[in-house]
Enzyme design. Structure first.
Site, PDB file in Angstrom:
ATOM      1  N   HIS A 112       0.887  -1.215   0.035  1.00 19.01           N
ATOM      2  CA  HIS A 112       0.100   0.112  -0.007  1.00 19.01           C
ATOM      3  C   HIS A 112       0.797   1.136   0.183  1.00 19.01           C
ATOM      4  O   HIS A 112       1.890   1.262   0.493  1.00 19.01           O
ATOM      5  CB  HIS A 112      -0.865   0.192   1.408  1.00 19.01           C
ATOM      6  CG  HIS A 112      -2.135  -0.668   1.055  1.00 19.01           C
ATOM      7  ND1 HIS A 112      -3.114  -0.997  -0.132  1.00 19.01           N
ATOM      8  CD2 HIS A 112      -2.463  -1.814   1.900  1.00 19.01           C
ATOM      9  CE1 HIS A 112      -3.922  -1.949   0.296  1.00 19.01           C
ATOM     10  NE2 HIS A 112      -3.781  -2.383   1.478  1.00 19.01           N
ATOM     11  N   CYS A 128      -0.043   2.497  -4.530  1.00 26.02           N
ATOM     12  CA  CYS A 128      -0.491   3.548  -5.006  1.00 26.02           C
ATOM     13  C   CYS A 128       0.270   4.765  -4.489  1.00 26.02           C
ATOM     14  O   CYS A 128       1.131   4.792  -4.037  1.00 26.02           O
ATOM     15  CB  CYS A 128      -1.817   4.030  -3.992  1.00 26.02           C
ATOM     16  SG  CYS A 128      -3.405   2.350  -4.624  1.00 26.02           S
TER      17      CYS A 128
END
Length: 306
Positions: free
Chosen positions: A138, A179
């Site tokens: 992440h 991301c």
């Protein structure tokens, strides 16, 4: 190799939480090196050749940091990166075929990650042709990468490797599936018609230097551009890593940047999100190449290396 049927024109994935995060832990390796100019005072780099050397008989390490599950202390607790194991499997297969010594580290904490990177940063890689690394995690804006617990900046991964004296003048390749923000990327309707043209220019002659930039010979290929989400199928893995592994079949027949442009083009053209949420439906992804390589990079089978 990779099954071409894997690449569906439409794929479904999960995305990061939209809330901001503050108070991120920082790695001690993020500090800038104020004496970078004096780091390698006696090194001579031969710039008369336009390609990286193939004189090595060993390819090098390819290290995979896979952060799939998160501790209770993490803001991403309860948000596992389902499908990441498929990315690891594909990366391990293709990189092994390319001759890398592959090491996989699953769900390390920030401190454990720093320790591993320090060992590679101080390791003797004189006999290796290059170094490679994949970061599956992440992530958020400004290079923030979330470990199993804690977080660190992308610089914390790159800095120890770029400072390794035995890797000076050698390619250091990083691939980041994470991301880089919470914005969805919109897409144009139809296809782009512009063609990429290759322009060859004669290199400008200049005196061989006795120093070398510490940031030279580093390439970072991001899954997406700054501020945007990246996409991942819970069953088939991420768009970016899946495409990268498929396109690497071209590695022996073209310059490495050309292979990475294939990755960019395929992700841009062949993938679009299909979800039941109007906000996330029909969104796109655009990988980004940040290259500081100073020569052309051609892979050769290890048996063909001089």
């Amino acid at each position: 190799m990779i099954d071409a049927d894997y690449f569906e024109p439409r794929s479904v994935t999960e995305h990061s939480l939209p809330d901001d995060y503050k108070g991120l832990e920082k790695s001690s390796l993020d500090e800038s090196d104020a004496t970078a100019v004096e780091t390698y005072p006696d090194i001579e780099i031969n710039l008369s050749e336009l390609s990286y050397s193939n004189k090595f008989t060993k390819r090098g390490y390819f290290v995979i940091f896979n952060y799939q599950h998160y501790s209770e202390k993490s803001k991403y607790y309860g948000k596992p990166r389902r499908g990441s194991e498929r990315d690891v499997q594909r990366l391990k297969q293709i990189m092994t075929e390319l001759g890398f010594l592959v090491k996989v580290y699953d769900d390390l904490t920030m401190r454990e990650t720093v320790i591993k990177l320090k060992r590679y940063g101080e390791g003797d890689m004189e006999e290796y042709q290059m170094f490679g690394c994949a970061i599956l995690a992440h992530g958020e804006a400004n290079g923030e990468i979330f470990c199993h617990s804690g977080s660190m900046n992308i610089r914390g991964f790159v800095n120890p490797i770029r400072k390794n004296r035995t890797l000076v003048g050698k390619p250091k390749l990083f691939f980041v599936q994470a991301c880089r923000g919470h914005d969805y990327m919109e897409g144009w309707r139809g296809r782009a018609g512009a063609q990429i043209q290759h322009v060859e220019e004669e290199p400008k002659p200049f005196r061989t230097p006795r120093t070398w930039p510490i940031d030279a010979d580093v390439l970072v290929h991001y899954a997406t551009t700054e501020g945007h989400l990246s996409w991942r199928s819970p069953t088939k893995g991420s768009w970016f890593i899946s495409t990268l592994c498929d396109c690497l079949r071209w590695t022996y027949s073209e310059e490495f940047h050309q292979t990475l442009i294939r990755v960019n083009a395929s992700v841009a053209q062949d993938f679009v999100s299909i979800t039941s949420n109007v906000q996330s439906d029909k969104k796109k992804e655009m990988p980004q190449i940040q290259s500081q390589l100073t020569k052309l990079l051609y892979f050769k089978p290890l048996d063909d290396l001089e």
